[in-house]
Design a protein around this motif. Structure first.
Motif, PDB file in Angstrom:
ATOM      1  N   PRO A 125       0.854  -1.202   0.000  1.00 40.33           N
ATOM      2  CA  PRO A 125       0.000   0.000   0.000  1.00 40.33           C
ATOM      3  C   PRO A 125       0.885   1.245   0.000  1.00 40.33           C
ATOM      4  O   PRO A 125       2.066   1.190   0.375  1.00 40.33           O
ATOM      5  CB  PRO A 125      -0.777  -0.132   1.310  1.00 40.33           C
ATOM      6  N   TRP A 127       0.929   5.963  -0.099  1.00 36.10           N
ATOM      7  CA  TRP A 127       0.278   7.270  -0.090  1.00 36.10           C
ATOM      8  C   TRP A 127       0.523   7.974  -1.424  1.00 36.10           C
ATOM      9  O   TRP A 127       1.631   7.939  -1.952  1.00 36.10           O
ATOM     10  CB  TRP A 127       0.821   8.147   1.028  1.00 36.10           C
ATOM     11  N   THR A 128      -0.507   8.637  -1.942  1.00 39.12           N
ATOM     12  CA  THR A 128      -0.319   9.482  -3.121  1.00 39.12           C
ATOM     13  C   THR A 128       0.370  10.784  -2.704  1.00 39.12           C
ATOM     14  O   THR A 128       0.532  11.066  -1.515  1.00 39.12           O
ATOM     15  CB  THR A 128      -1.663   9.828  -3.777  1.00 39.12           C
ATOM     16  N   CYS A 142      -5.768   6.522  -7.061  1.00 42.47           N
ATOM     17  CA  CYS A 142      -4.897   5.372  -6.848  1.00 42.47           C
ATOM     18  C   CYS A 142      -4.604   4.711  -8.186  1.00 42.47           C
ATOM     19  O   CYS A 142      -5.388   4.810  -9.134  1.00 42.47           O
ATOM     20  CB  CYS A 142      -5.568   4.368  -5.911  1.00 42.47           C
ATOM     21  N   TYR A 146      -5.776  -0.636  -7.326  1.00 37.99           N
ATOM     22  CA  TYR A 146      -5.818  -0.117  -5.958  1.00 37.99           C
ATOM     23  C   TYR A 146      -7.107   0.672  -5.711  1.00 37.99           C
ATOM     24  O   TYR A 146      -7.674   1.259  -6.635  1.00 37.99           O
ATOM     25  CB  TYR A 146      -4.624   0.804  -5.694  1.00 37.99           C
ATOM     26  N   LEU A 147      -7.525   0.706  -4.444  1.00 38.52           N
ATOM     27  CA  LEU A 147      -8.650   1.512  -3.979  1.00 38.52           C
ATOM     28  C   LEU A 147      -8.187   2.403  -2.834  1.00 38.52           C
ATOM     29  O   LEU A 147      -7.171   2.134  -2.188  1.00 38.52           O
ATOM     30  CB  LEU A 147      -9.790   0.613  -3.486  1.00 38.52           C
ATOM     31  N   VAL A 148      -8.948   3.460  -2.567  1.00 39.71           N
ATOM     32  CA  VAL A 148      -8.626   4.346  -1.451  1.00 39.71           C
ATOM     33  C   VAL A 148      -9.009   3.659  -0.136  1.00 39.71           C
ATOM     34  O   VAL A 148     -10.150   3.226   0.039  1.00 39.71           O
ATOM     35  CB  VAL A 148      -9.362   5.691  -1.566  1.00 39.71           C
ATOM     36  N   LEU A 163      -4.175  10.455  -0.510  1.00 39.58           N
ATOM     37  CA  LEU A 163      -4.939   9.213  -0.417  1.00 39.58           C
ATOM     38  C   LEU A 163      -4.008   8.043  -0.111  1.00 39.58           C
ATOM     39  O   LEU A 163      -2.914   7.937  -0.683  1.00 39.58           O
ATOM     40  CB  LEU A 163      -5.667   8.935  -1.739  1.00 39.58           C
ATOM     41  N   CYS A 165      -3.571   4.202  -0.618  1.00 36.70           N
ATOM     42  CA  CYS A 165      -4.094   3.243  -1.599  1.00 36.70           C
ATOM     43  C   CYS A 165      -3.711   1.820  -1.214  1.00 36.70           C
ATOM     44  O   CYS A 165      -2.573   1.551  -0.820  1.00 36.70           O
ATOM     45  CB  CYS A 165      -3.531   3.567  -2.979  1.00 36.70           C
ATOM     46  N   LYS A 167      -4.604  -2.570  -2.229  1.00 36.03           N
ATOM     47  CA  LYS A 167      -5.221  -3.541  -3.129  1.00 36.03           C
ATOM     48  C   LYS A 167      -6.381  -4.245  -2.431  1.00 36.03           C
ATOM     49  O   LYS A 167      -6.346  -4.455  -1.220  1.00 36.03           O
ATOM     50  CB  LYS A 167      -4.190  -4.583  -3.570  1.00 36.03           C
ATOM     51  N   TYR A 201     -11.782   5.273  -5.583  1.00 37.08           N
ATOM     52  CA  TYR A 201     -10.390   5.076  -6.002  1.00 37.08           C
ATOM     53  C   TYR A 201      -9.680   6.410  -6.226  1.00 37.08           C
ATOM     54  O   TYR A 201      -8.461   6.443  -6.429  1.00 37.08           O
ATOM     55  CB  TYR A 201     -10.310   4.216  -7.267  1.00 37.08           C
ATOM     56  N   GLY A 202     -10.422   7.538  -6.160  1.00 33.65           N
ATOM     57  CA  GLY A 202      -9.797   8.841  -6.344  1.00 33.65           C
ATOM     58  C   GLY A 202     -10.751   9.966  -5.995  1.00 33.65           C
ATOM     59  O   GLY A 202     -11.937   9.739  -5.721  1.00 33.65           O
TER      60      GLY A 202
END
Length: 223
Positions: A125, A127-128, A142, A146-148, A163, A165, A167, A201-202
């Motif tokens: 996982p 971070w953005t 993400c 990937y999901l938030v 965010l 992120c 899986k 996801y974003g």
């Protein structure tokens, strides 16, 4: 005997029961319950006493109809730059609500991360980068697959966002279907939801202090 055969039919008990009464009502006239018919156990199941919430709608929890019923939808605490260090709770996010000037305070609707997301180090996982409406950096998402799982904000009015992120676990597959919600802010009194079966996801944002946001949602097929 002192009572003649013609008197053995109990004529003195007949007037207390009307001719239209059923045999079950005349058999035990002195043993009828003292409570009125509306207080009998069977009366409690009448349509007028059914709960206003249907059995499939619990007041405290709910679940997406496209997901297993074990995926209860939780409501997070509020978070902002001055609350909880700017960190949200961790989970598979399905909705966001905000309040305060410029959408300052936010909270989430989410599914249990342990059931949907793999946040272990082995799943990598991440971070953005931080984003806001300044310098045309008003959106972030993400990467593929990937999901938030968490949101953090900082600066005045929760201006800057990033965010976390993760899986999904192996039972959940992210499809290619994507949908963005309309923009919303503190003027919307309720949560903005991703469509049923979709997860965040974003995020897009616009206006001063990233004060209006749009959810970027990806369809996920469950087990």
């Amino acid at each position: 005997p002192s009572i003649s055969p013609s008197e053995s039919a109990y004529p003195t008990t007949l007037p207390s029961v009307s001719p239209s009464s059923s045999p079950s009502e005349s058999a035990y006239p002195t043993t009828l319950p003292s409570a009125s018919p509306s207080e009998s156990p069977s009366a409690s199941f009448s349509p007028t006493t059914l709960p206003s919430v249907s059995p499939s709608e619990s007041p405290s929890v709910s679940f997406s109809p496209t997901m297993p019923p074990t995926l209860f939808t939780f409501t997070s605490a509020w978070f902002s730059n001055e609350i909880a260090g700017g960190y949200s709770e961790v989970g598979a996010i399905v909705a966001i609500q905000c309040k305060g000037w410029y959408c300052d305070d936010k909270r989430l609707k989410y599914h249990d991360a342990d059931l949907v997301l793999d946040t272990s180090d082995s799943a990598a996982p991440y971070w953005t980068k931080w984003f806001s409406q300044e310098a045309h950096m008003e959106e972030e998402a993400c990467g593929t697959g990937y999901l938030v799982a968490q949101i953090q904000c900082q600066s005045t009015y929760c201006d800057n966002l990033r965010l976390f992120c993760a899986k999904p676990v192996s039972d959940y597959i992210i499809t290619n279907e994507r949908q963005d919600t309309e923009y919303f802010s503190q003027s919307k009194p309720d949560f903005m939801y991703c469509p049923d079966g979709y997860y965040l996801y974003g995020i897009n944002c616009k206006n001063y202090y990233c004060g209006a946001i749009s959810l970027r949602c990806a369809q996920v097929n469950g087990p």
